[in-house]
Enzyme design. Structure first.
Site, PDB file in Angstrom:
ATOM      1  N   ASP A 182       0.886  -1.203  -0.108  1.00  0.00           N
ATOM      2  CA  ASP A 182      -0.018  -0.202  -0.050  1.00  0.00           C
ATOM      3  C   ASP A 182       0.915   1.189   0.108  1.00  0.00           C
ATOM      4  O   ASP A 182       0.415   2.267  -0.627  1.00  0.00           O
ATOM      5  CB  ASP A 182      -0.908  -0.104   1.167  1.00  0.00           C
ATOM      6  CG  ASP A 182      -2.300  -0.760   1.067  1.00  0.00           C
ATOM      7  OD1 ASP A 182      -2.143  -1.543   0.155  1.00  0.00           O
ATOM      8  OD2 ASP A 182      -3.138  -0.821   1.770  1.00  0.00           O
ATOM      9  N   SER A 238      -5.569   5.010   5.457  1.00  0.00           N
ATOM     10  CA  SER A 238      -4.560   4.216   6.037  1.00  0.00           C
ATOM     11  C   SER A 238      -4.235   3.996   7.096  1.00  0.00           C
ATOM     12  O   SER A 238      -4.716   4.943   8.056  1.00  0.00           O
ATOM     13  CB  SER A 238      -2.942   4.590   5.359  1.00  0.00           C
ATOM     14  OG  SER A 238      -2.140   3.907   6.157  1.00  0.00           O
ATOM     15  N   LYS A 263      -4.227  -6.199   2.846  1.00  0.00           N
ATOM     16  CA  LYS A 263      -5.408  -6.805   2.308  1.00  0.00           C
ATOM     17  C   LYS A 263      -5.022  -8.372   2.394  1.00  0.00           C
ATOM     18  O   LYS A 263      -6.047  -9.306   2.107  1.00  0.00           O
ATOM     19  CB  LYS A 263      -5.530  -6.548   0.856  1.00  0.00           C
ATOM     20  CG  LYS A 263      -5.842  -5.004   0.729  1.00  0.00           C
ATOM     21  CD  LYS A 263      -6.617  -4.248   1.618  1.00  0.00           C
ATOM     22  CE  LYS A 263      -6.175  -2.929   2.050  1.00  0.00           C
ATOM     23  NZ  LYS A 263      -4.583  -2.729   1.999  1.00  0.00           N
TER      24      LYS A 263
END
Length: 556
Positions: A82, A472, A125
């Site tokens: 990310d 985030s 994820k």
């Protein structure tokens, strides 16, 4: 083993000779095929710091499986970093990748008739994606993550990725120079592991431990410690015990253990993304959660930890304090967890915490002296979030718990960040970023760049940010995401106009625009229908099938 193994579908009988011949082509022996076949799902790659070392973790798991009499078989899973994907089109692929990962776990395990699974994820994820796939299969399963990164050091102060992003905002505001930015750049991330704060990856790895599907220590033992490899070997041995006793993932991940995880979420002050993932995981487990449940737990579970970005402590501090089991020990003093539940090491929660204690009250607050009597996550409802929105309130400054200000409306993250960097956001403003939801993005991008820019410019205590996208785990401040319904689905966030006054009241779980329903309806008549820019590729398929954030952004 006396019982019939699932792997017999590919290893036993005359008609399975062609399958056995393919195993022999890879060097497997008859002796190995006579043992349980254990799928080790690895997210190892050379592009994610949290996954860079997972080959070593997998080797340790394999050793444990072999020691306990099984045959380990590694299969791959993808994973997006990310941090590297942040702020460009790559972030649109991050949350959707969770569904690909779940599908791939289901596919590989079913196609090859594995008897059990060891999931080796680490970052955002990948952890929930692997769990979701495993829950569909209901095999004996255990999770062993790669562990958190150590914190960096700048100006003799521990630092982490959130500070790195905030340094960009500080540079844009000329609060630091290029030399200082480079110092942050070169010293913030000192090595492998999931980024060192209570961001999404570490949140989910702790919650796996709380669910009982990972061994004690999974959430906190640093990636670079020998204990992490020892944990992986123990996980390899533990899966064989689960297979022998036919204890499956749904025997452990159930309604009661999900409630333990919710309790842990509130006490730790986990990432707001944990809401999305717990909704999705609970759905696959057959025990769907509602957003109201999060507020029920938030009202009764105190917040005991302020790890980065909420505070100055990091994951290695939590580990030294006794880890998640020490947090459980504190929570159990007031009967807030179910200690009777079984975990993957064959022990109950009570047995696991029997010798645990809080070694560092400055890292884990005692239950009678919490940071707050309410939990780290809150779900707000109101006329611009009728189906709810999420805030990590443990990372919100007390002065911003209640705030009213004018909307500054942007239809994409890029528009917002351009204005923020140009100095166009001022004290009191409420930045609204829309058309970034699961459908609108598509993919529900994280907004770490805008939140970090605001923090770096010293505006995090005076400016709020609202989005139908998400944040985030490294975001801090009054960052309110997951607004549902999203703009692309006709949500009222898409009807806001520049200057509309918005009132945020986190203690009372409320968010409201000073716009009446009649005005909203008049605006709706003038609104252009949402039209996607994605006409091909798998994101267009995702866009058609994804449900709202209030449903965990799962697919129809």
């Amino acid at each position: 083993m006396n019982k019939k193994l699932k792997s017999s579908a590919v290893t036993e009988g005359v008609e399975k000779a062609p399958m056995r011949s393919l195993f022999y082509a890879m060097g497997y022996t008859k002796e190995e095929l006579d043992r349980p076949l254990i799928g080790i799902v690895s997210a190892h790659s050379d592009i994610v710091p949290g996954h860079f070392h997972l080959d070593k973790i997998v080797d340790a798991v394999k050793a444990g499986v072999r020691m306990a009499g099984g045959t380990p078989i590694m299969v791959p899973a993808i994973g997006v970093c990310d941090g590297i994907a942040m702020g460009h089109v790559g972030m649109k692929y991050s949350l959707p990748s969770r569904e690909l990962i779940a599908d791939s776990v289901e596919t590989m395990a079913q196609a090859h008739a594995f008897d059990g699974l060891v999931l080796v994820p680490n970052c955002d994820k990948i952890v929930p994606g692997m769990l979701m796939g495993a829950l569909r299969l209901n095999l004996p399963t255990i999770v062993v993550s790669g562990g958190p990164m150590m914190s960096g050091l700048v100006d003799e102060e521990e630092t982490s990725l959130s500070k790195m992003f905030e340094a960009v905002g500080a540079r844009k505001a000329n609060l630091i120079d290029d030399e200082k930015l480079l110092e942050f750049e070169e010293n913030t991330c000192p090595g492998c592991g999931s980024c060192s704060g209570m961001y999404t990856a570490n949140s989910m790895n702790c919650l796996c431990e709380a669910l009982g599907i990972a061994l004690p220590g999974n959430g906190t033992i640093p990636a670079v410690h020998a204990r992490r490899l020892q944990l992986a070997k123990k996980a390899g041995m533990a899966i064989m015990d689960l297979v022998e006793k036919n204890i499956t993932i749904k025997d452990i991940v159930n309604e009661k253990s999900i409630k333990n995880a919710l309790t842990c979420d509130m006490a730790l002050g986990c990432s707001s993304n944990s809401v999305l993932h717990l909704l999705a995981i609970s759905n696959e487990a057959g025990h769907p959660l509602s957003l109201n449940t999060f507020n029920e737990f938030s009202e009764r579970v105190p917040n005991l930890c302020h790890l980065a970005p909420a505070g100055k402590t990091h994951m290695h501090d939590l580990d030294r304090a006794g880890g998640l089991q020490a947090v459980y020990h504190e929570l159990n003093k007031k009967g807030l967890i179910d200690t009777s539940l079984m975990t993957v090491n064959g022990k109950s929660v009570q047995e696991n915490i029997e010798h645990a204690f809080n070694k560092r009250p400055d890292t884990i607050r005692p239950i009678d002296l919490p940071y707050s009597e309410t939990g780290g996550i809150a779900i707000l409802f109101g006329n611009i979030a009728k189906n709810g929105c999420v805030v990590k309130r443990s990372a919100v400054d007390p002065s911003m718990m209640k705030h009213t200000g004018p909307a500054r409306v942007f239809d994409s993250e890029e528009e917002a960040i351009q204005t923020i960097y140009a100095g166009g956001i001022h004290d009191g403003d409420v930045v609204v970023i829309r058309y970034e939801g699961p459908k609108g993005g598509p993919g529900m991008r994280e907004m770490l760049n805008p939140t970090s820019a605001l923090a770096g410019m010293k505006l995090d205590k005076t400016v709020a940010l609202i989005t139908d996208g998400r944040f985030s785990g490294a975001s801090r401040g009054a960052s309110i995401g997951h607004v549902a319904p999203e703009a692309a689905a006709g949500g009222e966030i898409g009807l806001l106009e520049e200057g509309d006054m918005i009132t945020i009241d986190i203690p009372n779980y409320s968010i409201h625009a000073a716009v009446d329903e009649k005005t909203f309806e008049e605006r709706r008549k003038k609104q252009k229908p949402f039209e996607s820019k994605f006409k091909s590729g798998w994101l267009s398929r995702y866009q058609r099938m994804v449900q709202g954030a209030d449903k965990g952004a799962i697919l129809k």
